[in-house]
Scaffold this motif. Structure first.
Motif, PDB file in Angstrom:
ATOM      1  N   THR A  54       0.842  -1.194   0.000  1.00  0.00           N
ATOM      2  CA  THR A  54       0.000   0.000   0.000  1.00  0.00           C
ATOM      3  C   THR A  54       0.876   1.243   0.000  1.00  0.00           C
ATOM      4  OG1 THR A  54      -1.705  -1.161   1.260  1.00  0.00           O
ATOM      5  CG2 THR A  54      -1.831   1.238   1.220  1.00  0.00           C
ATOM      6  N   CYS A  55       0.570   2.162  -0.914  1.00  0.00           N
ATOM      7  CA  CYS A  55       1.277   3.443  -0.987  1.00  0.00           C
ATOM      8  C   CYS A  55       0.305   4.545  -0.596  1.00  0.00           C
ATOM      9  CB  CYS A  55       1.802   3.688  -2.392  1.00  0.00           C
ATOM     10  SG  CYS A  55       2.619   5.284  -2.584  1.00  0.00           S
ATOM     11  N   ILE A  56       0.700   5.348   0.371  1.00  0.00           N
ATOM     12  CA  ILE A  56      -0.111   6.461   0.849  1.00  0.00           C
ATOM     13  C   ILE A  56       0.605   7.760   0.471  1.00  0.00           C
ATOM     14  CG2 ILE A  56      -1.050   7.588   2.907  1.00  0.00           C
ATOM     15  CD1 ILE A  56      -1.002   4.763   4.214  1.00  0.00           C
ATOM     16  N   ILE A  57      -0.146   8.711  -0.070  1.00  0.00           N
ATOM     17  CA  ILE A  57       0.411  10.018  -0.405  1.00  0.00           C
ATOM     18  C   ILE A  57       0.078  10.967   0.738  1.00  0.00           C
ATOM     19  CG2 ILE A  57       0.487  11.888  -2.092  1.00  0.00           C
ATOM     20  CD1 ILE A  57       1.525   9.112  -3.086  1.00  0.00           C
ATOM     21  N   GLU A  58       1.125  11.549   1.316  1.00  0.00           N
ATOM     22  CA  GLU A  58       0.969  12.382   2.508  1.00  0.00           C
ATOM     23  C   GLU A  58       1.477  13.798   2.260  1.00  0.00           C
ATOM     24  OE1 GLU A  58       1.511   9.107   6.020  1.00  0.00           O
ATOM     25  OE2 GLU A  58       3.359   9.993   5.215  1.00  0.00           O
ATOM     26  N   GLN A  75     -12.554  14.023  -4.907  1.00  0.00           N
ATOM     27  CA  GLN A  75     -13.828  13.571  -4.361  1.00  0.00           C
ATOM     28  C   GLN A  75     -13.765  13.368  -2.847  1.00  0.00           C
ATOM     29  OE1 GLN A  75     -12.360  11.909  -7.183  1.00  0.00           O
ATOM     30  NE2 GLN A  75     -13.498  13.398  -8.383  1.00  0.00           N
ATOM     31  N   GLY A  76     -12.586  13.625  -2.252  1.00  0.00           N
ATOM     32  CA  GLY A  76     -12.429  13.488  -0.810  1.00  0.00           C
ATOM     33  C   GLY A  76     -11.984  12.114  -0.348  1.00  0.00           C
ATOM     34  N   ASN A  77     -11.614  11.242  -1.296  1.00  0.00           N
ATOM     35  CA  ASN A  77     -11.136   9.906  -0.941  1.00  0.00           C
ATOM     36  C   ASN A  77      -9.646   9.949  -0.605  1.00  0.00           C
ATOM     37  OD1 ASN A  77     -13.666   8.616  -1.663  1.00  0.00           O
ATOM     38  ND2 ASN A  77     -13.088   9.061  -3.782  1.00  0.00           N
ATOM     39  N   PRO A  78      -9.218   9.246   0.433  1.00  0.00           N
ATOM     40  CA  PRO A  78      -7.801   9.217   0.786  1.00  0.00           C
ATOM     41  C   PRO A  78      -6.952   8.648  -0.344  1.00  0.00           C
ATOM     42  CG  PRO A  78      -9.136   8.192   2.508  1.00  0.00           C
ATOM     43  CD  PRO A  78     -10.038   8.435   1.338  1.00  0.00           C
ATOM     44  N   LEU A  79      -5.778   9.232  -0.553  1.00  0.00           N
ATOM     45  CA  LEU A  79      -4.856   8.743  -1.568  1.00  0.00           C
ATOM     46  C   LEU A  79      -4.055   7.580  -0.985  1.00  0.00           C
ATOM     47  CD1 LEU A  79      -3.737  12.088  -3.199  1.00  0.00           C
ATOM     48  CD2 LEU A  79      -5.237  10.338  -4.166  1.00  0.00           C
TER      49      LEU A  79
END
Length: 120
Positions: A54-58, A75-79
């Motif tokens: 899993t890659c999360i953009i912070e 759309q407000g969904n977490p990256l």
């Protein structure tokens, strides 16, 4: 668990930047990239995700970031990516980085950040 440096990639067009973090593995974070003057940002996450990768953009607005928050698409969904995808980034923050929160020995993810428009 490494901090992976980014590279700036020459694109041949003016008014934008293309940033790449290569070969991110489980537990790695990308060195934060700072260039908030661009008002349009998108991220392309690709590579071998391995089992559970899993890659999360912070992002952070602290000058010397101590904490980061997950950024969102328009759309407000977490990256948060478990497979290859391209998404726009909603928030304009001072620092952006990728973080690999899970994966296995096969996890090797490349992240491309494109920033265009509004540069000074």
């Amino acid at each position: 668990m490494a901090i992976v440096d980014y590279q700036l990639i020459a694109t041949g067009f003016q008014g934008g930047s293309l940033v790449k973090w290569a070969g991110l593995a489980n537990g790695d974070t990308g060195r934060p990239f700072q260039q908030p003057a661009h008002n349009d940002r998108s991220v392309h996450v690709k590579g071998a995700f391995g089992v559970g990768g899993t890659c999360i953009i912070e992002g952070s607005n602290e000058l010397l970031p101590a904490t980061y928050a997950t950024l969102n698409d328009p759309q407000g969904n977490p990256l948060s990516f478990g497979a290859e995808k391209i998404e726009a980034i909603l928030e304009n923050v001072l620092s952006i980085r990728p973080r690999i929160s899970a994966g296995d020995g096969d996890t090797a993810i490349d992240v491309y950040l494109l920033l265009v428009g509004g540069s000074k």
